[in-house]
Design a protein around this motif. Structure first.
Motif, PDB file in Angstrom:
ATOM      1  N   LEU A  86     -65.071  24.957  20.455  1.00  0.00           N
ATOM      2  CA  LEU A  86     -65.997  25.952  20.975  1.00  0.00           C
ATOM      3  C   LEU A  86     -66.346  25.642  22.423  1.00  0.00           C
ATOM      4  O   LEU A  86     -66.521  24.487  22.803  1.00  0.00           O
ATOM      5  CB  LEU A  86     -67.272  25.985  20.134  1.00  0.00           C
ATOM      6  CG  LEU A  86     -67.166  26.636  18.750  1.00  0.00           C
ATOM      7  CD1 LEU A  86     -68.498  26.508  18.027  1.00  0.00           C
ATOM      8  CD2 LEU A  86     -66.769  28.096  18.880  1.00  0.00           C
ATOM      9  N   ASN A  87     -66.481  26.704  23.215  1.00  0.00           N
ATOM     10  CA  ASN A  87     -66.814  26.590  24.633  1.00  0.00           C
ATOM     11  C   ASN A  87     -68.224  27.134  24.837  1.00  0.00           C
ATOM     12  O   ASN A  87     -68.538  28.256  24.418  1.00  0.00           O
ATOM     13  CB  ASN A  87     -65.785  27.397  25.447  1.00  0.00           C
ATOM     14  CG  ASN A  87     -66.013  27.286  26.940  1.00  0.00           C
ATOM     15  OD1 ASN A  87     -67.066  27.675  27.434  1.00  0.00           O
ATOM     16  ND2 ASN A  87     -65.020  26.771  27.654  1.00  0.00           N
ATOM     17  N   SER A 139     -61.306  35.642  22.655  1.00  0.00           N
ATOM     18  CA  SER A 139     -60.895  34.242  22.561  1.00  0.00           C
ATOM     19  C   SER A 139     -61.795  33.467  21.604  1.00  0.00           C
ATOM     20  O   SER A 139     -61.321  32.648  20.810  1.00  0.00           O
ATOM     21  CB  SER A 139     -60.928  33.604  23.952  1.00  0.00           C
ATOM     22  OG  SER A 139     -60.654  32.215  23.888  1.00  0.00           O
ATOM     23  N   LEU A 140     -63.103  33.738  21.664  1.00  0.00           N
ATOM     24  CA  LEU A 140     -64.041  33.061  20.763  1.00  0.00           C
ATOM     25  C   LEU A 140     -63.761  33.450  19.317  1.00  0.00           C
ATOM     26  O   LEU A 140     -63.799  32.589  18.415  1.00  0.00           O
ATOM     27  CB  LEU A 140     -65.481  33.437  21.144  1.00  0.00           C
ATOM     28  CG  LEU A 140     -66.602  32.848  20.279  1.00  0.00           C
ATOM     29  CD1 LEU A 140     -66.576  31.326  20.289  1.00  0.00           C
ATOM     30  CD2 LEU A 140     -67.960  33.357  20.767  1.00  0.00           C
ATOM     31  N   THR A 166     -60.818  31.483  18.149  1.00  0.00           N
ATOM     32  CA  THR A 166     -61.173  30.091  17.890  1.00  0.00           C
ATOM     33  C   THR A 166     -61.881  29.946  16.552  1.00  0.00           C
ATOM     34  O   THR A 166     -61.626  29.006  15.796  1.00  0.00           O
ATOM     35  CB  THR A 166     -62.084  29.556  19.010  1.00  0.00           C
ATOM     36  OG1 THR A 166     -61.377  29.623  20.261  1.00  0.00           O
ATOM     37  CG2 THR A 166     -62.497  28.115  18.743  1.00  0.00           C
TER      38      THR A 166
END
Length: 294
Positions: free
Chosen positions: A2-3, A39-40, A43
């Protein structure tokens, strides 16, 4: 992995309700927000928003994630505040949401002292008649008329204050001054627009004289004050404001007085930030200064 930036964008979309508004809030391109949310989702292996031409709708996965994302956001804010506060003066922006009378007559007249003490601190004062959402970060600190529902919030009573009946000198010269409560039935009153009052506690007239004839309504306490000054009728005004206005006369002061309370509320994880602590200290100092008028 996670970002944290992706989580920040996710929270912006949740709080704003659409990606375009979220992009404006965080200062990045709309397409970047959409790409990072995708993108999240990849993920996490879960869809966070249902897309449609009308916007986005959070899924159950989004509601499951939001609490975790807010805790991460709060910890990052606290970490930055804890470290930067050791080597520099108080700085940054704090948004304080308060009822209009509190903003106009208690906070705003004293902000110069706050600025002198912390010149790199910017206070945003949001004068609200509704309840500001701390969970959506509409405000960092809020002054409310009653404690909010339980949650990740820190709440304490700030101060008790009083409301009283007031009319202008010109109005009383034309219509006569009530000397007993029964005399009030002969007068017109000024009050709130009930459906626009953020707190039921704002409508104190119902407590004093149920069914009173209303000649003017406003969602603004300042507009009500101005209407009383203009001779529109009798209004329930904040004593800390009306008591200093020589154009007004308080009616039946020994008999009629309504007590209310201001509550100071903030998100639990923000209370450690130096700019938040400085603002809370400022509010406490304002109340100490004004206590005799409340």
């Amino acid at each position: 992995m996670l970002n944290s930036d992706d989580l920040r964008l996710f929270l912006a979309v949740m709080r704003e309700g659409n990606m375009l508004a979220a992009s404006r809030r965080v200062g990045v391109d709309h397409s970047t927000v959409a790409r990072r949310i995708t993108s999240l989702e990849a993920t996490l292996g879960a869809r966070l928003f249902d897309r449609s031409p009308r916007g986005v709708t959070p899924t159950q996965a989004a509601f499951a994630l939001v609490g975790h994302a807010e805790r991460i956001e709060s910890e990052l804010l606290a970490a930055v505040g804890s470290v930067s506060g050791r080597d520099s003066e108080v700085e940054g922006t704090v948004r304080l949401a308060t009822p209009e009378a509190c903003a106009s007559y208690l906070v705003a007249p004293h902000v110069a002292a706050l600025r002198a003490r912390h010149p790199r601190l910017t206070l945003e004062l949001a004068s609200e008649s509704r309840v500001a959402s701390l969970s959506k970060r509409e405000a960092d600190i809020a002054v409310m008329l009653k404690p909010p529902p339980k949650g990740r919030l820190v709440t304490r009573k700030l101060v008790d204050y009083r409301l009283g009946l007031y009319a202008s000198r010109d109005y009383l010269a034309s219509h006569g001054e009530p000397v007993v409560r029964a005399d009030l039935n002969r007068h017109a009153f000024i009050s709130y627009i009930e459906e626009l009052a953020g707190f039921p506690e704002m409508i104190a007239l119902d407590q004093i004289l149920p069914g009173a004839p209303i000649g003017f309504r406003s969602s603004s306490s300042a507009a009500q004050h101005a209407a009383v000054v203009a001779g529109m009728g009798i209004g329930v005004l904040h004593i800390f404001a009306a008591g200093e206005d020589e154009r007004l006369v308080r009616i039946l002061p020994q008999e009629i007085e309504v007590w209310r309370s201001y509550w100071l509320v903030m998100h639990a994880d923000l209370q450690r930030l130096t700019r938040i602590r400085a603002t809370v200290d400022f509010m406490d100092e304002v109340i100490r200064t004004m206590r005799d008028r409340l």
